[in-house]
Scaffold this motif. Structure first.
Motif, short mmCIF file in Angstrom:
data_model
loop_
_atom_site.label_atom_id
_atom_site.label_comp_id
_atom_site.label_asym_id
_atom_site.label_seq_id
_atom_site.Cartn_x
_atom_site.Cartn_y
_atom_site.Cartn_z
N MET A 91 0.84 -1.21 0.00
CA MET A 91 0.00 0.00 0.00
C MET A 91 0.87 1.26 0.00
N ALA A 92 1.90 1.24 0.81
CA ALA A 92 2.81 2.39 0.86
C ALA A 92 3.50 2.59 -0.48
N GLU A 93 3.98 1.50 -1.07
CA GLU A 93 4.68 1.58 -2.36
C GLU A 93 3.73 2.01 -3.48
N ALA A 94 2.52 1.48 -3.48
CA ALA A 94 1.57 1.77 -4.56
C ALA A 94 1.16 3.24 -4.56
N SER A 95 1.22 3.88 -3.42
CA SER A 95 0.84 5.30 -3.36
C SER A 95 1.80 6.18 -4.14
N SER A 96 3.03 5.70 -4.35
CA SER A 96 4.00 6.51 -5.09
C SER A 96 4.48 5.85 -6.38
N ASP A 97 3.97 4.67 -6.70
CA ASP A 97 4.38 3.95 -7.91
C ASP A 97 3.15 3.66 -8.75
N PRO A 98 2.90 4.49 -9.77
CA PRO A 98 1.69 4.31 -10.58
C PRO A 98 1.62 2.95 -11.28
N THR A 99 2.76 2.39 -11.65
CA THR A 99 2.70 1.09 -12.34
C THR A 99 2.33 -0.02 -11.36
N LEU A 100 2.81 0.05 -10.14
CA LEU A 100 2.41 -0.94 -9.13
C LEU A 100 0.94 -0.77 -8.80
N HIS A 101 0.51 0.46 -8.63
CA HIS A 101 -0.89 0.75 -8.35
C HIS A 101 -1.78 0.14 -9.43
N ALA A 102 -1.42 0.38 -10.68
CA ALA A 102 -2.20 -0.17 -11.80
C ALA A 102 -2.19 -1.69 -11.79
N ARG A 103 -1.06 -2.28 -11.48
CA ARG A 103 -0.96 -3.74 -11.44
C ARG A 103 -1.83 -4.34 -10.34
N LEU A 104 -1.83 -3.70 -9.18
CA LEU A 104 -2.68 -4.18 -8.08
C LEU A 104 -4.16 -4.11 -8.47
N LEU A 105 -4.57 -2.97 -9.03
CA LEU A 105 -5.96 -2.83 -9.45
C LEU A 105 -6.31 -3.83 -10.54
N ASP A 106 -5.40 -4.02 -11.48
CA ASP A 106 -5.67 -4.94 -12.58
C ASP A 106 -5.87 -6.36 -12.11
N ARG A 107 -5.06 -6.80 -11.16
CA ARG A 107 -5.18 -8.17 -10.66
C ARG A 107 -6.59 -8.45 -10.19
N PHE A 108 -7.17 -7.52 -9.47
CA PHE A 108 -8.46 -7.76 -8.86
C PHE A 108 -9.62 -7.27 -9.70
N ALA A 109 -9.47 -6.12 -10.34
CA ALA A 109 -10.56 -5.61 -11.16
C ALA A 109 -10.80 -6.49 -12.37
N ALA A 110 -9.76 -7.08 -12.89
CA ALA A 110 -9.91 -7.93 -14.07
C ALA A 110 -10.40 -9.32 -13.71
N HIS A 111 -10.45 -9.62 -12.43
CA HIS A 111 -10.83 -10.97 -12.02
C HIS A 111 -12.04 -10.92 -11.09
N GLY A 112 -11.80 -10.97 -9.81
CA GLY A 112 -12.87 -11.12 -8.84
C GLY A 112 -13.90 -10.02 -8.83
N TRP A 113 -13.54 -8.80 -9.25
CA TRP A 113 -14.50 -7.71 -9.20
C TRP A 113 -14.96 -7.29 -10.59
N SER A 114 -14.51 -8.01 -11.61
CA SER A 114 -14.92 -7.62 -12.96
C SER A 114 -16.43 -7.81 -13.10
N GLY A 115 -17.04 -6.89 -13.79
CA GLY A 115 -18.47 -6.96 -14.02
C GLY A 115 -19.33 -6.50 -12.86
N PHE A 116 -18.71 -6.13 -11.74
CA PHE A 116 -19.49 -5.73 -10.58
C PHE A 116 -20.24 -4.42 -10.82
N ASP A 117 -19.65 -3.53 -11.61
CA ASP A 117 -20.32 -2.27 -11.95
C ASP A 117 -21.61 -2.55 -12.71
N ASP A 118 -21.53 -3.41 -13.73
CA ASP A 118 -22.73 -3.77 -14.50
C ASP A 118 -23.75 -4.46 -13.60
N TYR A 119 -23.27 -5.32 -12.73
CA TYR A 119 -24.15 -6.04 -11.81
C TYR A 119 -24.94 -5.04 -10.95
#
Length: 173
Positions: A91-119
């Motif tokens: 969390m500390a690293e992601a706050s200052s590393d945009p590529t890590l932040h994007a990677r963290l979001l991608d792991r979960f948004a593309a999987h377990g939380w994908s489609g939740f907005d439509d739902y």
């Protein structure tokens, strides 16, 4: 390298983990590690979550059950031994590393939380304008704070039920 990172993370913790130590343990070089991961935090992210189940949960169409499953899966994901060690540093690293932040979001948004907005847009009983990202932020935030306050063993089924009820109270029309 992932095995070495995971072993060392468990032994020395996030703050004392180094790429050099991972490379030595893995029997390789630091440049070899950096060819695969741009930073130590990226390596830790992969090592800590590589076995995590971030698949999209089966949606039942029953809002209460589906939100509860989101809360349960998030709780389960964040309380694994590796996540408990890695998440504060990530969390500390992601706050200052945009590529890590994007990677963290991608792991979960593309999987377990994908489609939740439509739902949420189509689910009966959800008030208009509720954004999935806000619901997910609330669930993750609640789990992280509960781990601080209650400890990692405090995210019980009762906690999941109570958190689910609170989230549902906020999104229902």
């Amino acid at each position: 390298m992932l095995d070495a990172a995971e072993e060392l993370l468990a032994e020395v913790g996030y703050a004392d983990l180094t790429v050099a130590a991972v490379a030595d343990r893995a029997g390789t070089s630091r440049p070899a590690v950096y060819r695969r991961w741009p930073t130590l935090a990226h390596l830790v992210h992969e090592a800590a979550f590589r076995d995590s189940d971030t698949r999209e949960s089966a949606r039942t169409g029953v809002l209460e059950e589906d939100v509860r499953e989101l809360v349960r899966m998030t709780s389960e994901l964040l309380t694994t031994p590796m996540a408990r060690i890695a998440v504060p540093g990530l969390m500390a690293e992601a706050s200052s590393d945009p590529t890590l932040h994007a990677r963290l979001l991608d792991r979960f948004a593309a999987h377990g939380w994908s489609g939740f907005d439509d739902y949420l847009r189509t689910a009966a009983g959800v008030r208009a304008g509720v954004e999935a990202v806000a619901v997910i932020e609330i669930v993750i935030g609640a789990a992280l704070v509960a781990m601080l306050v209650r400890g990692p063993d405090g995210l019980t089924e009762d906690w999941v039920d109570q958190t689910t009820a609170i989230v549902l109270g906020g999104i229902r029309s």
